[in-house]
Design a protein around this motif. Structure first.
Motif, short mmCIF file in Angstrom:
data_model
loop_
_atom_site.label_atom_id
_atom_site.label_comp_id
_atom_site.label_asym_id
_atom_site.label_seq_id
_atom_site.Cartn_x
_atom_site.Cartn_y
_atom_site.Cartn_z
N ILE A 14 43.52 25.54 36.50
CA ILE A 14 42.60 26.61 36.90
C ILE A 14 43.00 27.95 36.30
O ILE A 14 42.15 28.82 36.12
CB ILE A 14 42.39 26.69 38.43
N GLY A 15 44.27 28.11 35.95
CA GLY A 15 44.70 29.34 35.29
C GLY A 15 44.24 29.43 33.84
O GLY A 15 44.02 30.52 33.32
N GLU A 16 44.08 28.28 33.20
CA GLU A 16 43.66 28.25 31.80
C GLU A 16 42.16 28.06 31.63
O GLU A 16 41.65 28.10 30.52
CB GLU A 16 44.39 27.12 31.07
N SER A 17 41.45 27.84 32.72
CA SER A 17 40.02 27.52 32.66
C SER A 17 39.24 28.55 33.44
O SER A 17 38.97 28.37 34.63
CB SER A 17 39.77 26.13 33.24
N ALA A 18 38.83 29.61 32.78
CA ALA A 18 38.12 30.69 33.48
C ALA A 18 36.68 30.32 33.80
O ALA A 18 36.13 30.81 34.79
CB ALA A 18 38.16 31.96 32.64
N VAL A 19 36.06 29.45 33.01
CA VAL A 19 34.65 29.13 33.20
C VAL A 19 34.53 27.71 33.74
O VAL A 19 35.16 26.78 33.25
CB VAL A 19 33.86 29.26 31.89
N GLY A 20 33.70 27.57 34.77
CA GLY A 20 33.44 26.26 35.36
C GLY A 20 32.09 26.25 36.04
O GLY A 20 31.38 27.26 36.06
N THR A 21 31.72 25.10 36.56
CA THR A 21 30.47 25.01 37.29
C THR A 21 30.74 25.18 38.78
O THR A 21 31.75 24.70 39.29
CB THR A 21 29.75 23.66 37.07
N MET A 22 29.83 25.86 39.43
CA MET A 22 29.93 26.08 40.87
C MET A 22 28.65 25.58 41.51
O MET A 22 27.56 26.00 41.13
CB MET A 22 30.11 27.57 41.18
N ALA A 23 28.78 24.67 42.46
CA ALA A 23 27.62 24.13 43.16
C ALA A 23 27.59 24.65 44.59
O ALA A 23 28.62 24.73 45.26
CB ALA A 23 27.65 22.61 43.16
N THR A 24 26.40 25.01 45.02
CA THR A 24 26.14 25.38 46.40
C THR A 24 24.98 24.50 46.86
O THR A 24 24.53 23.62 46.13
CB THR A 24 25.75 26.87 46.51
N ILE A 38 38.57 33.99 38.43
CA ILE A 38 39.92 34.53 38.35
C ILE A 38 40.73 33.80 39.41
O ILE A 38 40.27 33.63 40.54
CB ILE A 38 39.92 36.05 38.64
N ARG A 39 41.93 33.37 39.05
CA ARG A 39 42.77 32.64 39.99
C ARG A 39 43.70 33.60 40.71
O ARG A 39 44.31 34.47 40.10
CB ARG A 39 43.60 31.59 39.25
N ASN A 40 43.81 33.43 42.01
CA ASN A 40 44.78 34.15 42.84
C ASN A 40 45.50 33.08 43.66
O ASN A 40 44.99 32.65 44.68
CB ASN A 40 44.07 35.16 43.73
N ASP A 41 46.66 32.63 43.16
CA ASP A 41 47.35 31.46 43.69
C ASP A 41 46.39 30.29 43.55
O ASP A 41 45.95 30.01 42.46
CB ASP A 41 47.84 31.70 45.13
N LEU A 42 45.99 29.63 44.63
CA LEU A 42 45.02 28.55 44.52
C LEU A 42 43.62 29.00 44.93
O LEU A 42 42.68 28.20 44.91
CB LEU A 42 45.44 27.35 45.37
N LYS A 43 43.46 30.27 45.27
CA LYS A 43 42.14 30.79 45.57
C LYS A 43 41.46 31.18 44.27
O LYS A 43 42.12 31.53 43.29
CB LYS A 43 42.21 32.01 46.49
N LEU A 44 40.13 31.12 44.27
CA LEU A 44 39.34 31.53 43.12
C LEU A 44 38.49 32.72 43.52
O LEU A 44 37.99 32.79 44.65
CB LEU A 44 38.44 30.40 42.65
N ILE A 45 38.31 33.65 42.59
CA ILE A 45 37.46 34.82 42.83
C ILE A 45 36.46 34.90 41.68
O ILE A 45 36.83 34.70 40.52
CB ILE A 45 38.29 36.11 42.90
N THR A 46 35.21 35.18 42.01
CA THR A 46 34.18 35.34 41.00
C THR A 46 33.24 36.47 41.41
O THR A 46 33.01 36.68 42.60
CB THR A 46 33.41 34.03 40.76
N ALA A 47 32.75 37.19 40.42
CA ALA A 47 31.82 38.29 40.67
C ALA A 47 30.39 37.77 40.61
O ALA A 47 30.08 36.87 39.82
CB ALA A 47 32.01 39.39 39.64
#
Length: 140
Positions: A14-24, A38-47
């Motif tokens: 997840i640190g090397e892969s900034a782009v992914g798919t997000m399903a809701t 953006i990775r923060n430990d194992l949490k992910l943050i996205t704008a």
């Protein structure tokens, strides 16, 4: 592979892969889109924008499914299946900290009221597609 080794593998992917798919979920059906994380430990943050479908969907159901890491090389190309719970943040400190000029395509600046952040906390993470190995579950 023990839990510590799995955690290191997940952090690397997840640190090397900034782009992914997000399903809701939208009207009881999956709704996916590409996002930058953006990775923060194992949490992910996205704008994102407060005016998007994903913001509405997260308000209605905070659970999401994210795929990160697949590079298109085929079998053996590791990736993670990341199930998480999202929270919407609009605090000025974090928005300012994560702001970059690329976001100017969508927002008028870090003070734009539609500029929000989604912080996703993992519920379950599986390491997938490692050659010769079954999927591995990182436990929480």
């Amino acid at each position: 592979m023990d839990q510590q080794e799995m955690k290191r593998t997940v952090e690397k992917i997840i640190g090397e892969s900034a782009v992914g798919t997000m399903a809701t979920v939208k009207q009881n059906k999956p709704h996916s889109r590409y996002m930058t994380f953006i990775r923060n430990d194992l949490k992910l943050i996205t704008a994102t924008s407060l005016e998007t479908h994903k913001a509405e969907e997260i308000k209605a159901n905070p659970y999401t499914h994210i795929l990160l890491g697949y590079e298109g090389e085929g079998f053996g190309d590791q990736y993670v299946e990341y199930e998480g719970k999202a929270v919407i943040y609009s605090t000025a400190d974090l928005k300012n900290e994560l702001w970059n000029s690329y976001m100017e395509h969508w927002f008028h600046g870090p003070d734009d009221p539609n500029y929000i952040l989604l912080e996703i906390t993992p519920v379950r993470i599986r390491i997938m597609n490692k050659t010769g190995a079954e999927p591995k579950l990182l436990e929480f």
